[in-house]
Write a protein that holds these residues in place. Structure first.
Motif, PDB file in Angstrom:
ATOM      1  N   LEU A 134     108.054  12.042  69.513  1.00 59.35           N
ATOM      2  CA  LEU A 134     108.280  13.308  70.216  1.00 59.35           C
ATOM      3  C   LEU A 134     108.090  14.507  69.271  1.00 59.35           C
ATOM      4  CD1 LEU A 134     111.302  12.441  72.533  1.00 59.35           C
ATOM      5  CD2 LEU A 134     108.900  12.634  73.148  1.00 59.35           C
ATOM      6  N   LYS A 135     108.012  14.249  67.948  1.00 60.84           N
ATOM      7  CA  LYS A 135     107.726  15.323  66.986  1.00 60.84           C
ATOM      8  C   LYS A 135     106.372  15.971  67.287  1.00 60.84           C
ATOM      9  CE  LYS A 135     111.253  14.340  64.171  1.00 60.84           C
ATOM     10  NZ  LYS A 135     111.823  13.551  65.268  1.00 60.84           N
ATOM     11  N   ILE A 136     105.569  15.292  68.096  1.00 63.23           N
ATOM     12  CA  ILE A 136     104.260  15.842  68.441  1.00 63.23           C
ATOM     13  C   ILE A 136     104.412  17.203  69.117  1.00 63.23           C
ATOM     14  CG2 ILE A 136     103.948  14.857  70.766  1.00 63.23           C
ATOM     15  CD1 ILE A 136     101.108  13.971  69.647  1.00 63.23           C
ATOM     16  N   TYR A 137     105.561  17.405  69.782  1.00 64.33           N
ATOM     17  CA  TYR A 137     105.777  18.685  70.461  1.00 64.33           C
ATOM     18  C   TYR A 137     106.140  19.793  69.477  1.00 64.33           C
ATOM     19  CZ  TYR A 137     105.597  15.938  74.694  1.00 64.33           C
ATOM     20  OH  TYR A 137     105.177  15.104  75.700  1.00 64.33           O
ATOM     21  N   LEU A 138     106.507  19.408  68.241  1.00 62.94           N
ATOM     22  CA  LEU A 138     106.848  20.425  67.239  1.00 62.94           C
ATOM     23  C   LEU A 138     105.603  20.866  66.468  1.00 62.94           C
ATOM     24  CD1 LEU A 138     110.160  18.877  65.831  1.00 62.94           C
ATOM     25  CD2 LEU A 138     109.907  20.664  67.559  1.00 62.94           C
ATOM     26  N   GLY A 139     104.484  20.180  66.691  1.00 61.03           N
ATOM     27  CA  GLY A 139     103.247  20.592  66.048  1.00 61.03           C
ATOM     28  C   GLY A 139     102.792  19.646  64.960  1.00 61.03           C
ATOM     29  N   GLU A 140     101.592  19.927  64.469  1.00 57.80           N
ATOM     30  CA  GLU A 140     100.912  19.039  63.540  1.00 57.80           C
ATOM     31  C   GLU A 140     101.710  18.822  62.253  1.00 57.80           C
ATOM     32  OE1 GLU A 140      96.890  20.150  62.986  1.00 57.80           O
ATOM     33  OE2 GLU A 140      96.426  18.420  61.719  1.00 57.80           O
ATOM     34  N   ASP A 141     102.240  19.910  61.669  1.00 50.87           N
ATOM     35  CA  ASP A 141     102.911  19.789  60.378  1.00 50.87           C
ATOM     36  C   ASP A 141     104.149  18.906  60.471  1.00 50.87           C
ATOM     37  OD1 ASP A 141     100.989  21.337  59.319  1.00 50.87           O
ATOM     38  OD2 ASP A 141     102.162  23.203  59.353  1.00 50.87           O
ATOM     39  N   ASP A 142     104.963  19.144  61.507  1.00 52.91           N
ATOM     40  CA  ASP A 142     106.184  18.345  61.667  1.00 52.91           C
ATOM     41  C   ASP A 142     105.851  16.873  61.880  1.00 52.91           C
ATOM     42  OD1 ASP A 142     108.873  19.890  61.904  1.00 52.91           O
ATOM     43  OD2 ASP A 142     107.341  21.208  62.767  1.00 52.91           O
ATOM     44  N   PHE A 143     104.848  16.621  62.723  1.00 58.18           N
ATOM     45  CA  PHE A 143     104.492  15.238  63.060  1.00 58.18           C
ATOM     46  C   PHE A 143     103.993  14.499  61.813  1.00 58.18           C
ATOM     47  CE2 PHE A 143     101.834  11.881  64.911  1.00 58.18           C
ATOM     48  CZ  PHE A 143     102.679  11.394  65.886  1.00 58.18           C
ATOM     49  N   ASN A 144     103.088  15.119  61.078  1.00 57.63           N
ATOM     50  CA  ASN A 144     102.555  14.457  59.880  1.00 57.63           C
ATOM     51  C   ASN A 144     103.610  14.345  58.786  1.00 57.63           C
ATOM     52  OD1 ASN A 144     100.141  14.011  61.020  1.00 57.63           O
ATOM     53  ND2 ASN A 144      99.080  15.728  60.045  1.00 57.63           N
ATOM     54  N   HIS A 145     104.520  15.329  58.735  1.00 55.33           N
ATOM     55  CA  HIS A 145     105.612  15.245  57.764  1.00 55.33           C
ATOM     56  C   HIS A 145     106.500  14.044  58.066  1.00 55.33           C
ATOM     57  CE1 HIS A 145     109.713  16.494  56.281  1.00 55.33           C
ATOM     58  NE2 HIS A 145     108.995  16.430  55.163  1.00 55.33           N
ATOM     59  N   TYR A 146     106.747  13.817  59.367  1.00 54.42           N
ATOM     60  CA  TYR A 146     107.560  12.663  59.773  1.00 54.42           C
ATOM     61  C   TYR A 146     106.846  11.358  59.409  1.00 54.42           C
ATOM     62  CZ  TYR A 146     109.364   9.046  62.854  1.00 54.42           C
ATOM     63  OH  TYR A 146     109.850   7.866  63.336  1.00 54.42           O
ATOM     64  N   ALA A 181      96.143  14.198  64.193  1.00 55.94           N
ATOM     65  CA  ALA A 181      94.758  14.265  64.686  1.00 55.94           C
ATOM     66  C   ALA A 181      94.353  12.921  65.292  1.00 55.94           C
ATOM     67  CB  ALA A 181      93.818  14.639  63.542  1.00 55.94           C
ATOM     68  N   ASN A 182      94.787  11.826  64.684  1.00 57.50           N
ATOM     69  CA  ASN A 182      94.424  10.502  65.202  1.00 57.50           C
ATOM     70  C   ASN A 182      94.971  10.300  66.613  1.00 57.50           C
ATOM     71  OD1 ASN A 182      93.185   9.976  62.787  1.00 57.50           O
ATOM     72  ND2 ASN A 182      94.941   8.864  61.928  1.00 57.50           N
ATOM     73  N   VAL A 183      96.215  10.734  66.820  1.00 57.32           N
ATOM     74  CA  VAL A 183      96.822  10.590  68.148  1.00 57.32           C
ATOM     75  C   VAL A 183      96.062  11.436  69.160  1.00 57.32           C
ATOM     76  CG1 VAL A 183      98.889  11.070  69.523  1.00 57.32           C
ATOM     77  CG2 VAL A 183      99.115   9.998  67.283  1.00 57.32           C
ATOM     78  N   VAL A 184      95.811  12.686  68.788  1.00 60.21           N
ATOM     79  CA  VAL A 184      95.139  13.593  69.734  1.00 60.21           C
ATOM     80  C   VAL A 184      93.730  13.090  70.053  1.00 60.21           C
ATOM     81  CG1 VAL A 184      94.228  15.920  70.043  1.00 60.21           C
ATOM     82  CG2 VAL A 184      96.526  15.584  69.118  1.00 60.21           C
ATOM     83  N   HIS A 185      92.973  12.693  69.015  1.00 61.65           N
ATOM     84  CA  HIS A 185      91.617  12.177  69.267  1.00 61.65           C
ATOM     85  C   HIS A 185      91.656  10.885  70.072  1.00 61.65           C
ATOM     86  CE1 HIS A 185      90.226  14.636  65.616  1.00 61.65           C
ATOM     87  NE2 HIS A 185      89.914  15.265  66.735  1.00 61.65           N
ATOM     88  N   ILE A 200     100.106  12.319  78.440  1.00 63.34           N
ATOM     89  CA  ILE A 200      99.960  13.399  79.418  1.00 63.34           C
ATOM     90  C   ILE A 200      99.859  14.743  78.678  1.00 63.34           C
ATOM     91  CG2 ILE A 200     101.145  14.670  81.255  1.00 63.34           C
ATOM     92  CD1 ILE A 200     102.219  11.954  82.235  1.00 63.34           C
ATOM     93  N   ALA A 201     100.692  14.909  77.638  1.00 66.94           N
ATOM     94  CA  ALA A 201     100.664  16.154  76.871  1.00 66.94           C
ATOM     95  C   ALA A 201      99.300  16.355  76.216  1.00 66.94           C
ATOM     96  CB  ALA A 201     101.768  16.133  75.814  1.00 66.94           C
ATOM     97  N   VAL A 202      98.712  15.259  75.717  1.00 63.70           N
ATOM     98  CA  VAL A 202      97.401  15.394  75.070  1.00 63.70           C
ATOM     99  C   VAL A 202      96.326  15.710  76.114  1.00 63.70           C
ATOM    100  CG1 VAL A 202      95.612  14.152  73.799  1.00 63.70           C
ATOM    101  CG2 VAL A 202      98.014  13.917  73.124  1.00 63.70           C
ATOM    102  N   MET A 203      96.386  15.028  77.255  1.00 64.02           N
ATOM    103  CA  MET A 203      95.370  15.236  78.294  1.00 64.02           C
ATOM    104  C   MET A 203      95.438  16.646  78.865  1.00 64.02           C
ATOM    105  SD  MET A 203      94.733  11.839  80.561  1.00 64.02           S
ATOM    106  CE  MET A 203      96.403  11.529  81.062  1.00 64.02           C
ATOM    107  N   THR A 204      96.659  17.186  78.986  1.00 61.61           N
ATOM    108  CA  THR A 204      96.799  18.519  79.580  1.00 61.61           C
ATOM    109  C   THR A 204      96.685  19.625  78.542  1.00 61.61           C
ATOM    110  OG1 THR A 204      99.194  18.297  79.367  1.00 61.61           O
ATOM    111  CG2 THR A 204      98.240  17.728  81.506  1.00 61.61           C
TER     112      THR A 204
END
Lengths: 253, 250
Positions: free
Chosen positions: B61-73, B174-178, B242-246
């Motif tokens: 769910l860190k994906i909603y906090l943005g790239e930096d938070d997600f990759n930091h996690y 980026a891997n998740v989004v792609h 769904i978040a990535v698709m939208t």
């Protein structure tokens, strides 16, 4: 009322067996299900045809002899009763009723609708009793039993050993029967000394004959005594206790 | 006719067991040889996997906090307990535990299914329907297989980078989004996570029963727990594709 019966006929254990269709048009809705079968057998007898074999004894829901899979439900559509307590008023005029024996590896068909349920006796033999010297009865209140324990033990002891739980279980498991037989002893003070040993012995025999539990709850809904699957949880815990920390073996080799 | 009569007499006397009696072993191995023991293993490995699924979702769910938070996690997972232990050691220990839990879960499920098939070799000849067993309980084997196959694909795609989508080691976001921009792949994720939700709905209730955790004081809460737990996991996990698709996460 008019009925169409599709009854399983099987001459012997090795016979293939098939459904046989019978039309009945003079059935009173006050008859019990077994009386309806009696009427059919009477007619077959007059026609010189072999009667349909089915198990029955007390016909008041306490002996556990009657069985029958009725329209895909053990003991028929009425909850909390055995086949003998099912009455024809539960059915409608013109209904087709399918009657089949109970099916499990441990319940081999002897003939028609009669199966051998003696695997249950093997489970009871393994520990479904207490080892106590008999003789003159002791004072009634010498061993105190908490009311809640007495009530729960009585609920478990209501099991009549009919096998509906096995018949209903998609896995052919006898957990509800075994856990009820364990529960009614293991909840009472008199059952404590042999509690773990009994649980292990009865479960081991059960597993030689029957399948395993997947927590569907089908057995509870089929049970003519509405015994709760809570007893299965209690059996599981006692069995683990016995296997992993059997007091009988502690400090011994 | 006399053949049939003697067959009947034999069937009335003798019942063939499905397995031989066990020698009295009180070890853990002896326990696992019993069906109830296998259910304990199923429940305990299931609890480990539920714990993993829960924290995996929280992390995702860190994906909603943005790239930096997600990759930091993602990087933090590699650095757990550093400098007490070297980098990635804790991660590998957890992975090892999960592999053991998966193997135990699948092996017990398989062996129990074999026992259950033996217990009723000839099924009912008339149609019969479940009376109380819910959809989740009846489909455990199928949802389990779906989740297992999905897991392999998920690892191929986002851990090993061989799933056919753009992958760069270290850039988890980026891997998740792609990976999920592709609509068919996102749909696979959604379907598989709904299957996972159905699977853990039955599991999260069933484990209490298998472990003998049964008490009138909390029995009614077991089902609520299972509903809440599976709902949270399903909603959390399904929201990500769904978040990535939208375009909420990009």
């Amino acid at each position: 009322m008019k009925l169409t019966l599709k009854v399983w006929r099987q001459a012997g254990p090795q016979d293939k067996g098939q459904f046989e269709t019978h039309q009945l048009d003079d059935i009173s809705d006050e008859m019990s299900f077994l009386e309806m079968l009696d009427v059919l057998n009477e007619r077959l007898n007059q026609q010189g045809v072999e009667e349909i074999a089915f198990d029955h004894d007390c016909r008041e829901g306490i002996c556990g002899t009657c069985s029958l899979m009725i329209n895909g439900q053990p003991h028929g559509p009425q909850r909390g009763t055995a086949t003998c307590q099912l009455h024809m008023r539960k059915f409608n005029d013109g209904d087709t009723i399918v009657i089949e024996p109970w099916r499990a590896k441990a319940f081999p068909i002897i003939r028609d609708l009669v199966v051998n349920r003696s695997a249950f006796d093997r489970i009871i033999e393994a520990g479904g009793y207490i080892t106590a010297p008999t003789g003159s009865p002791q004072d009634a209140n010498e061993i105190l039993v908490p009311k809640e324990a007495a009530d729960a033990a009585m609920d478990a002891a209501a099991c009549i050993g009919c096998g509906a739980c096995v018949a209903a279980c998609p896995n052919g498991a006898a957990q509800l029967f075994t856990s009820a037989k364990l529960g009614h002893l293991n909840l009472l003070p008199q059952g404590q000394p042999e509690r773990l040993k009994r649980t292990e012995a009865m479960v081991d025999v059960m597993e030689q004959y029957f399948g395993s539990c997947t927590n569907y709850g089908e057995c509870e809904s089929a049970c003519p005594k509405s015994i709760s699957i809570d007893f299965i949880a209690q059996m599981n815990r006692d069995f683990a206790s016995s296997k992993l920390r059997n007091r009988r073996l502690q400090g011994q080799r | 006719m006399s053949q049939t009569t003697s067959d009947r007499a034999r069937a009335a006397r003798h019942v063939e067991p499905i397995k031989p009696p066990k020698k009295g072993k009180n070890s853990v191995v002896g326990f696992y040889q019993t069906a109830i023991g296998k259910k304990y293993v199923m429940a305990i490995s299931g609890i480990m996997l539920l714990g993993f699924v829960f924290f995996h979702m929280i992390g995702n769910l860190k994906i909603y906090l943005g790239e930096d938070d997600f990759n930091h996690y993602a990087e933090f997972l590699r650095e757990l307990l550093v400098p007490i232990v070297p980098r990635t050691v804790v991660l590998w220990l957890m992975r090892g535990g999960l592999v053991i839990a998966f193997v135990a879960h699948i092996h017990s499920a398989y062996t129990l299914t074999v026992i259950n098939k033996k217990a009723r070799p000839v099924g009912y000849q008339s149609p019969r329907d479940y009376q109380v067993a819910d959809y989740a309980a009846r489909t455990m084997r199928y949802t389990g297989i779906i989740v297992g196959l999905y897991l392999i694909y998920h690892l191929m795609q986002l851990t090993w980078g061989v799933g056919g989508t753009e992958f760069e080691r270290g850039d988890a976001y980026a891997n998740v989004v792609h990976g999920l921009e592709n609509v068919p792949i996102a749909l696979v994720y959604i379907v598989a996570n709904i299957a996972l939700g159905i699977h853990i709905f039955h599991g999260a209730w069933s484990m209490f029963q298998s472990l003998g955790l049964n008490n009138p004081r909390f029995n009614s809460w077991r089902k609520y727990f299972a509903i809440a737990f599976s709902a949270i996991i399903t909603i959390g996990n399904v929201s990500i594709p769904i978040a990535v698709m939208t375009g909420i996460a990009k």
